[in-house]
Scaffold this motif. Structure first.
Motif, PDB file in Angstrom:
ATOM      1  N   GLY A 622      40.928  33.909  63.758  1.00  0.00           N
ATOM      2  CA  GLY A 622      39.779  34.720  64.156  1.00  0.00           C
ATOM      3  C   GLY A 622      39.473  34.630  65.635  1.00  0.00           C
ATOM      4  O   GLY A 622      39.028  35.608  66.259  1.00  0.00           O
ATOM      5  N   LEU A 623      39.725  33.459  66.237  1.00  0.00           N
ATOM      6  CA  LEU A 623      39.468  33.295  67.665  1.00  0.00           C
ATOM      7  C   LEU A 623      40.435  34.131  68.486  1.00  0.00           C
ATOM      8  O   LEU A 623      40.037  34.830  69.427  1.00  0.00           O
ATOM      9  CB  LEU A 623      39.589  31.817  68.051  1.00  0.00           C
ATOM     10  CG  LEU A 623      38.640  30.852  67.352  1.00  0.00           C
ATOM     11  CD1 LEU A 623      38.919  29.423  67.805  1.00  0.00           C
ATOM     12  CD2 LEU A 623      37.188  31.208  67.645  1.00  0.00           C
ATOM     13  N   SER A 625      42.075  36.711  67.482  1.00  0.00           N
ATOM     14  CA  SER A 625      41.823  38.129  67.203  1.00  0.00           C
ATOM     15  C   SER A 625      40.699  38.666  68.074  1.00  0.00           C
ATOM     16  O   SER A 625      40.757  39.812  68.549  1.00  0.00           O
ATOM     17  CB  SER A 625      41.473  38.328  65.729  1.00  0.00           C
ATOM     18  OG  SER A 625      42.552  37.960  64.902  1.00  0.00           O
ATOM     19  N   THR A 626      39.685  37.842  68.312  1.00  0.00           N
ATOM     20  CA  THR A 626      38.576  38.250  69.177  1.00  0.00           C
ATOM     21  C   THR A 626      39.060  38.510  70.596  1.00  0.00           C
ATOM     22  O   THR A 626      38.682  39.498  71.233  1.00  0.00           O
ATOM     23  CB  THR A 626      37.474  37.178  69.188  1.00  0.00           C
ATOM     24  OG1 THR A 626      37.002  36.971  67.860  1.00  0.00           O
ATOM     25  CG2 THR A 626      36.315  37.590  70.075  1.00  0.00           C
ATOM     26  N   THR A 629      41.160  41.730  70.589  1.00  0.00           N
ATOM     27  CA  THR A 629      40.359  42.941  70.394  1.00  0.00           C
ATOM     28  C   THR A 629      39.598  43.311  71.659  1.00  0.00           C
ATOM     29  O   THR A 629      39.520  44.488  72.035  1.00  0.00           O
ATOM     30  CB  THR A 629      39.373  42.750  69.234  1.00  0.00           C
ATOM     31  OG1 THR A 629      40.102  42.445  68.047  1.00  0.00           O
ATOM     32  CG2 THR A 629      38.534  43.997  69.023  1.00  0.00           C
ATOM     33  N   THR A 630      39.048  42.316  72.322  1.00  0.00           N
ATOM     34  CA  THR A 630      38.224  42.578  73.512  1.00  0.00           C
ATOM     35  C   THR A 630      39.036  42.645  74.795  1.00  0.00           C
ATOM     36  O   THR A 630      38.531  43.109  75.809  1.00  0.00           O
ATOM     37  CB  THR A 630      37.169  41.475  73.673  1.00  0.00           C
ATOM     38  OG1 THR A 630      37.822  40.201  73.835  1.00  0.00           O
ATOM     39  CG2 THR A 630      36.248  41.417  72.455  1.00  0.00           C
ATOM     40  N   CYS A 633      37.956  37.169  77.517  1.00  0.00           N
ATOM     41  CA  CYS A 633      37.465  35.894  76.991  1.00  0.00           C
ATOM     42  C   CYS A 633      38.551  34.866  76.701  1.00  0.00           C
ATOM     43  O   CYS A 633      38.278  33.839  76.068  1.00  0.00           O
ATOM     44  CB  CYS A 633      36.628  36.092  75.718  1.00  0.00           C
ATOM     45  SG  CYS A 633      35.286  37.275  75.892  1.00  0.00           S
ATOM     46  N   GLN A 678      29.716  41.386  77.042  1.00  0.00           N
ATOM     47  CA  GLN A 678      30.914  41.144  76.242  1.00  0.00           C
ATOM     48  C   GLN A 678      31.268  39.664  76.199  1.00  0.00           C
ATOM     49  O   GLN A 678      31.645  39.134  75.149  1.00  0.00           O
ATOM     50  CB  GLN A 678      32.084  41.949  76.808  1.00  0.00           C
ATOM     51  CG  GLN A 678      33.313  41.928  75.909  1.00  0.00           C
ATOM     52  CD  GLN A 678      34.438  42.769  76.468  1.00  0.00           C
ATOM     53  OE1 GLN A 678      34.974  42.471  77.538  1.00  0.00           O
ATOM     54  NE2 GLN A 678      34.791  43.838  75.760  1.00  0.00           N
ATOM     55  N   CYS A 682      31.470  37.122  72.963  1.00  0.00           N
ATOM     56  CA  CYS A 682      32.586  36.204  72.699  1.00  0.00           C
ATOM     57  C   CYS A 682      32.075  34.790  72.430  1.00  0.00           C
ATOM     58  O   CYS A 682      32.536  34.121  71.501  1.00  0.00           O
ATOM     59  CB  CYS A 682      33.538  36.184  73.891  1.00  0.00           C
ATOM     60  SG  CYS A 682      34.578  37.650  74.059  1.00  0.00           S
ATOM     61  N   THR A 685      30.634  34.639  68.965  1.00  0.00           N
ATOM     62  CA  THR A 685      31.676  34.779  67.952  1.00  0.00           C
ATOM     63  C   THR A 685      32.465  33.484  67.806  1.00  0.00           C
ATOM     64  O   THR A 685      32.734  33.018  66.687  1.00  0.00           O
ATOM     65  CB  THR A 685      32.633  35.925  68.314  1.00  0.00           C
ATOM     66  OG1 THR A 685      31.887  37.141  68.457  1.00  0.00           O
ATOM     67  CG2 THR A 685      33.696  36.105  67.238  1.00  0.00           C
ATOM     68  N   PHE A 686      32.824  32.891  68.934  1.00  0.00           N
ATOM     69  CA  PHE A 686      33.567  31.630  68.900  1.00  0.00           C
ATOM     70  C   PHE A 686      32.754  30.524  68.225  1.00  0.00           C
ATOM     71  O   PHE A 686      33.285  29.740  67.429  1.00  0.00           O
ATOM     72  CB  PHE A 686      33.955  31.195  70.319  1.00  0.00           C
ATOM     73  CG  PHE A 686      34.951  32.099  70.999  1.00  0.00           C
ATOM     74  CD1 PHE A 686      35.736  32.974  70.267  1.00  0.00           C
ATOM     75  CD2 PHE A 686      35.093  32.081  72.378  1.00  0.00           C
ATOM     76  CE1 PHE A 686      36.656  33.812  70.885  1.00  0.00           C
ATOM     77  CE2 PHE A 686      36.013  32.905  73.010  1.00  0.00           C
ATOM     78  CZ  PHE A 686      36.802  33.773  72.267  1.00  0.00           C
TER      79      PHE A 686
END
Length: 726
Positions: A622-623, A625-626, A629-630, A633, A678, A682, A685-686
């Protein structure tokens, strides 16, 4: 006739001796039984164990065997050699989780265990590739009175096509048995499966095969978890109370004896031991003459405050050998004093609990005050700090408990390449060591200093190019940067990671001189390509640089020199910070120049190449992928990963005032509010995916020595820095 008399006399003597021998054994046994009965007020028969059974850890005491003296564990007929198939683990150490049975949905606690495994790098969805198998059937609570008890378990397990009598399976269990006996029977035959169980006794523990777990609450954090409460190197070593306890004393049933006797030690000054009779629905039927007084005393003290203000905290057995209090006391930084004879402590195979706990004997309860008073201040401080080390590394979340369990088995599989016990019992702990990177400790950044090793004398410069440009190569910032790097006395080679849509120049057009210059064109144009462990990076030190960074040779050399003192940290120039924003109820990212920082951007920073391996292969999906996607970060994620393992902040170097001005306004995206938004997204999300905020603030800044002093040029170490901006 004389011969008959002699034989009769010999027979009479033998009969007399036999009578005397067996009579003495009977008398001794009778006396021993009386002795056991005399102690029954304090402990049950099963709790009376030999002295060697009270010692802390199998790896730290002589191993118990049955039969030959070959140090082979033969309890219950299972050893790793006899009940485990090592051939399944030859390719890799992977874990397979059975599909969920719709007719037996797991509890929320067990779902956390399964989710953690499935989200980890251990997991495989292909059973043919698996080394370890984990049931989806919920085995955590095997108390028949529990709502989460799964019935008909023997039949359910035997239906599993891969069960194979439990070989290479791990069964997780927190509760077994039920009122009033609370036995350790799970209600089904575990066969050849490894039992990862809480409250397991020496008697039922198959040493070197089973794994002892800590008992944890349903509310225990799934990931991350809070740090321990003790601040590093906090003095004095002692606190307000020497020894404390606040908990239930069972007025009926198993677990009553030890807790019912604690009032003998309570003095209301430095020893505060509080119990309440309020437990269950029937306590009033069994209440004794002390209950009202005990309940009133109990309500006078706050549990958390009492625990945090105590040097030692009593951890007596509950209904079972283990209790929630063990982890609570560890987190509080209070030294656990254990009163649970025969309890196999959590992860005892690898953790030396003698460094952080006192193990007292339930039969000698009145000696506990003298034992804790015999510990000097230096020992107290060391033990309290070790409690925090153990809590932070292995017990602060279910994720760490599960990962520790799997890593213990992985060490058994590796056998001759298992982590030393010193690694398990020191910072940053065994979970920070990934053997897919190396099995040689000096290859890891955090062991260089402790092993007396010096860090490498060269670095590899990795330049990330994401823009390219239409200008001639010799006029670009990249050309100037490569030229400055090539003049460094520490550079080994220069690797240009090309993620731009523009055509990459030939290597010969970049001014490397005698320094090799390599251009690596990233196939997916990912922003993470700069952190990939390229085969061209052969030095421990990686100098990560953006294409438009304008650092002089002296600044490069100074940064590398500082990094050699802090090889486990990120060391660099541009720093940023994070803070909690109450108005947004979340974390915010900022570039404001203040007296503290928590991130050093990898656009101009040195770090150990191990962090490239962690970033690429150990980051939860998931990290990454973030970041993908962005397209942003990646530097924040690198700081998260390093700080999460080292529990330390990065190191900031003093940069030129002109650093910001040297970048063209057209390229200065950091002035765009959407950029900060943004980056803040991040951050949050992290934190959500990791379960905690690992970043730590620091006020430290390092300047080049003698770069501005009015001394002769011969004494100046970095002579060109003072000319910048003049």
């Amino acid at each position: 006739m004389q011969a008959k008399k002699r034989y009769l006399l010999l027979f009479s003597c033998c009969a007399f001796l036999s009578f005397g021998y067996f009579g003495y054994r009977h008398f001794k046994s009778h006396r021993q039984n009386k002795w056991y009965q005399h102690l029954s007020h304090y402990s049950e028969d099963l709790d009376l164990v030999h002295d060697e059974d009270i010692s802390p850890s199998p790896r730290f005491r002589n191993r118990r065997t049955t039969g030959d003296h070959d140090n082979t564990v033969t309890f219950k007929g299972c050893t790793m050699e006899s009940c485990f198939d090592f051939t399944l683990c030859e390719k890799d150490f992977k874990v397979y989780v059975y599909p969920i049975d719709d007719n037996a949905s797991p509890s929320s606690s067990y779902m956390k265990v399964l989710n953690i495994i499935q989200d980890s790098n251990y997991y495989t969805s292909d059973p043919s590739q698996a080394c370890i198998f984990v049931l989806s059937l919920d085995t955590l609570d095997r108390d028949t009175l529990s709502k989460e008890y799964v019935r008909n378990m023997p039949h359910r397990i035997q239906r599993l096509p891969l069960w194979n009598n439990g070989q290479n399976h791990i069964i997780f269990n927190l509760y077994s048995g039920t009122f009033p006996e609370y036995t350790e029977d799970l209600g089904f035959d575990v066969g050849k499966a490894i039992l990862a169980k809480a409250s397991i006794s020496h008697e039922n523990f198959r040493m070197g095969f089973d794994i002892s777990l800590p008992l944890f609450h349903k509310t225990h954090p799934e990931r991350g978890g809070d740090d321990g409460y003790l601040e590093s190197n906090k003095f004095p070593g002692t606190k307000k109370y020497l020894l404390s306890f606040k908990g239930k004393r069972y007025v009926y049933g198993i677990g009553s004896e030890t807790r019912n006797s604690l009032y003998h030690l309570h003095n209301e000054r430095d020893i505060v031991l509080l119990t309440t009779c309020k437990h269950g629905d029937s306590w009033k039927e069994y209440k004794d003459e002390r209950c009202d007084h005990d309940n009133a005393e109990y309500d006078r003290y706050d549990y958390e405050v009492l625990m945090r203000n105590s040097t030692f905290c009593l951890v007596p057995r509950g209904r079972r050998l283990g209790s929630f209090r063990f982890l609570e006391v560890l987190q509080a930084g209070c030294i656990p004093v254990l009163l649970a004879n025969g309890w196999e402590l959590p992860f005892s195979e690898v953790i030396d609990w003698s460094q952080s706990t006192i193990q007292a004997d339930e039969r000698l309860l009145l000696q506990v005050p003298d034992i804790v008073r015999s510990i000097n201040a230096s020992q107290m401080l060391q033990m309290r700090q070790q409690t925090q080390l153990m809590w932070n590394q292995y017990f602060s979340s279910i994720q760490k408990i599960v990962h520790s369990t799997l890593e213990i088995v992985a060490d058994r599989v590796r056998r001759h390449r298992a982590r030393p016990l010193s690694v398990w019992n020191s910072s940053p702990g065994a979970l920070a060591i990934n053997y897919s990177f190396s099995d040689y400790l000096p290859h890891f950044p955090f062991y260089l200093t402790s092993l007396g090793m010096t860090s490498c004398t060269r670095y590899t410069a990795v330049i990330s190019v994401s823009h390219g440009g239409s200008n001639p190569v010799h006029t670009t910032p990249l050309y100037k940067l490569v030229k400055n790097i090539a003049r460094s006395k520490y550079v080994e080679r220069i690797v240009v990671v090309w993620t731009s849509n523009q055509v990459a120049p030939t290597e010969s057009r970049l001014p490397g001189g005698s320094i090799p210059v390599h251009i690596v064109v990233a196939t997916d144009n990912s922003i993470s390509a700069r952190h990939h462990p390229h085969s061209l990076v052969t030095t421990d030190a990686v100098f990560s640089l953006d294409e438009d960074v304008s650092l002089t040779t002296d600044e490069l050399d100074f940064a590398f020199t500082v990094w050699r003192t802090f090889p486990d940290r990120i060391v660099g120039y541009p720093a940023r910070s994070h803070h909690w924003d109450d108005s947004k109820s979340g974390w915010s990212y900022t570039s404001r120049w203040t007296n503290s920082y928590s991130l050093v951007l990898t656009g101009a920073a040195v770090y150990h190449r191990y962090w490239q391996h962690v970033y690429t292969y150990q980051s939860p999906s998931g990290l990454l992928s973030t970041v993908k996607t962005t397209s942003n970060c990646d530097d924040i994620l690198m700081n998260f990963l390093v700080s999460a393992i080292t529990r330390r902040p990065p190191i900031k170097l003093t940069q030129r005032k002109q650093y910001k001005d040297n970048v063209s306004e057209a390229r200065w995206i950091w002035t765009d509010p959407s950029h900060f938004h943004q980056r803040s997204v991040c951050l949050n999300t992290f934190v959500s995916l990791m379960g905690h905020m690992p970043l730590r603030h620091s006020n430290l800044r390092l300047d080049p020595v003698l770069f501005k002093d009015k001394v002769s040029m011969q004494r100046k170490k970095y002579r060109q820095i003072e000319k910048i901006g003049s």
